[in-house]
Design a protein around this motif. Sequence first.
Motif, mmCIF file in Angstrom:
data_model
loop_
_atom_site.group_PDB
_atom_site.id
_atom_site.type_symbol
_atom_site.label_atom_id
_atom_site.label_comp_id
_atom_site.label_asym_id
_atom_site.label_seq_id
_atom_site.Cartn_x
_atom_site.Cartn_y
_atom_site.Cartn_z
ATOM 1 N N ILE A 181 -0.458 3.192 -20.806
ATOM 2 C CA ILE A 181 -0.737 3.474 -19.786
ATOM 3 C C ILE A 181 -2.531 3.779 -20.040
ATOM 4 O O ILE A 181 -3.459 4.757 -20.246
ATOM 5 C CB ILE A 181 -0.307 4.489 -19.033
ATOM 6 N N LYS A 182 -2.930 2.615 -19.565
ATOM 7 C CA LYS A 182 -4.797 2.602 -19.482
ATOM 8 C C LYS A 182 -5.451 4.135 -18.040
ATOM 9 O O LYS A 182 -6.051 4.542 -18.388
ATOM 10 C CB LYS A 182 -5.552 1.576 -18.699
ATOM 11 N N SER A 183 -4.922 3.627 -17.385
ATOM 12 C CA SER A 183 -5.266 4.494 -16.019
ATOM 13 C C SER A 183 -4.247 3.906 -14.238
ATOM 14 O O SER A 183 -3.539 2.816 -15.120
ATOM 15 C CB SER A 183 -6.750 3.771 -15.200
ATOM 16 N N PHE A 184 -4.033 5.157 -13.585
ATOM 17 C CA PHE A 184 -3.991 5.154 -12.865
ATOM 18 C C PHE A 184 -4.584 4.952 -11.266
ATOM 19 O O PHE A 184 -5.616 4.908 -11.637
ATOM 20 C CB PHE A 184 -2.447 6.391 -12.461
ATOM 21 N N ILE A 185 -3.317 4.037 -11.024
ATOM 22 C CA ILE A 185 -4.458 3.425 -8.570
ATOM 23 C C ILE A 185 -3.128 3.704 -8.146
ATOM 24 O O ILE A 185 -2.183 4.061 -7.495
ATOM 25 C CB ILE A 185 -4.556 2.265 -9.352
ATOM 26 N N GLU A 186 -3.978 5.085 -7.492
ATOM 27 C CA GLU A 186 -3.385 6.050 -5.913
ATOM 28 C C GLU A 186 -3.304 4.548 -5.163
ATOM 29 O O GLU A 186 -3.866 3.246 -5.182
ATOM 30 C CB GLU A 186 -3.999 6.975 -5.708
ATOM 31 N N LYS A 187 -1.990 5.416 -4.161
ATOM 32 C CA LYS A 187 -2.075 3.818 -3.243
ATOM 33 C C LYS A 187 -3.158 3.411 -2.557
ATOM 34 O O LYS A 187 -3.413 4.336 -1.610
ATOM 35 C CB LYS A 187 -0.996 4.710 -2.314
ATOM 36 N N PRO A 188 -3.208 1.444 -2.627
ATOM 37 C CA PRO A 188 -3.939 1.188 -2.254
ATOM 38 C C PRO A 188 -4.086 0.436 -0.860
ATOM 39 O O PRO A 188 -3.642 0.640 -0.758
ATOM 40 C CB PRO A 188 -4.470 0.215 -3.409
ATOM 41 N N SER A 196 0.773 -1.243 -0.188
ATOM 42 C CA SER A 196 0.184 -0.149 0.229
ATOM 43 C C SER A 196 0.626 1.413 -0.163
ATOM 44 O O SER A 196 0.110 2.561 0.161
ATOM 45 C CB SER A 196 -0.830 0.285 1.669
ATOM 46 N N SER A 197 2.172 1.204 -0.422
ATOM 47 C CA SER A 197 3.352 2.493 0.146
ATOM 48 C C SER A 197 3.714 2.951 -1.469
ATOM 49 O O SER A 197 4.174 3.809 -1.851
ATOM 50 C CB SER A 197 4.114 1.994 0.226
ATOM 51 N N TYR A 198 3.189 2.433 -2.443
ATOM 52 C CA TYR A 198 3.142 2.440 -4.153
ATOM 53 C C TYR A 198 1.766 2.777 -5.070
ATOM 54 O O TYR A 198 0.931 1.908 -4.501
ATOM 55 C CB TYR A 198 4.122 1.576 -4.573
ATOM 56 N N GLY A 199 2.470 3.561 -5.410
ATOM 57 C CA GLY A 199 0.972 4.144 -6.619
ATOM 58 C C GLY A 199 1.143 2.836 -7.760
ATOM 59 O O GLY A 199 1.880 2.181 -7.661
ATOM 60 N N TYR A 200 0.264 2.220 -8.554
ATOM 61 C CA TYR A 200 0.176 1.281 -9.128
ATOM 62 C C TYR A 200 -0.414 2.406 -10.452
ATOM 63 O O TYR A 200 -1.101 2.839 -10.588
ATOM 64 C CB TYR A 200 -0.857 0.436 -8.625
ATOM 65 N N MET A 201 0.062 1.534 -11.847
ATOM 66 C CA MET A 201 -0.663 1.894 -13.124
ATOM 67 C C MET A 201 -1.202 0.567 -13.995
ATOM 68 O O MET A 201 -0.481 -0.746 -13.174
ATOM 69 C CB MET A 201 0.584 2.457 -13.936
ATOM 70 N N GLN A 202 -1.866 0.753 -14.418
ATOM 71 C CA GLN A 202 -2.318 -0.075 -15.148
ATOM 72 C C GLN A 202 -2.545 0.295 -16.866
ATOM 73 O O GLN A 202 -2.257 0.607 -17.580
ATOM 74 C CB GLN A 202 -4.338 -0.417 -15.143
ATOM 75 N N LEU A 203 -1.525 -1.193 -17.619
ATOM 76 C CA LEU A 203 -1.224 -0.872 -18.768
ATOM 77 C C LEU A 203 -2.747 -1.807 -19.894
ATOM 78 O O LEU A 203 -3.139 -2.366 -19.881
ATOM 79 C CB LEU A 203 -0.529 -1.488 -18.985
#
Length: 261
Positions: free
Chosen positions: A176-183, A158-165
Amino acid sequence: MIKKVIPVILAGGGGTRLWPMSRQLYPKQFFKFDESLSLFQLAVKRGVFIVSSLGMKKKIIVVTNEDYRFIVVDQLKEFPDIQYDLFLEPTKKNTAPSLTLAALHMEQTCSGNLLLALPSDQVIENDLSFTNSVGLALDNYKNNEIVLFGVKPTSPSSSYGYMQLEDAKNKKYLNIKSFIEKPTFLNAKKLIKNETIRWNSGIFLFDPIIWIESIKILDKNIYTNVADSYCNKIVDGLFIRPSKLYFNSIKPNSIDYAVIE
């Protein structure tokens, strides 16, 4: 023809998440955790290794805070054969203004080169593998693009931001399709099961003019005040000081929030 690259080391953060080891006047990027090189020095070494491996000039740009000027100069003595331009921000305004300073400087002094933005608080265990990734990005680079390096997650965090390709197998260069803030940790466990998910490394490659045109549209406050502070900068020996008058008028924003996302 492959364009040349100049690494930009972003080293102005306060390292607050590692308190109390990381302190306001000596943040985590300057600590030597393994008693050899600090995280900042590792970033410099990484940048120099990349340009050397690609047959390019050993030149970097460092953007840090006025308070860290002597720490930075002292730690750069580890690299006597490199050239560097050192910017001292008068106050912390997050990473988007720092990158804008570097981009404006490159357009003024070495237009046509690509900017490789490197955080100064990371550990990358295999510089050769990372250099190969930079080489892949250069081979596939197209004008008007911003390249963001992703990392395949090895565990939920939960410490990192993620992205969906894009859902494209056997390709290393994807949109990159979208960004996901620290979940949350539970959401992170679900995310990493998806083959199109990557950690957002915060490492970017682009033509400086692309960043300048983007920040000009998306965050006019940053662009205007950084441009004015750069035009009114003072060069003092090793130090390049943007104008405090204009820089202090900047509203803080990060690279991701200001432009990328």
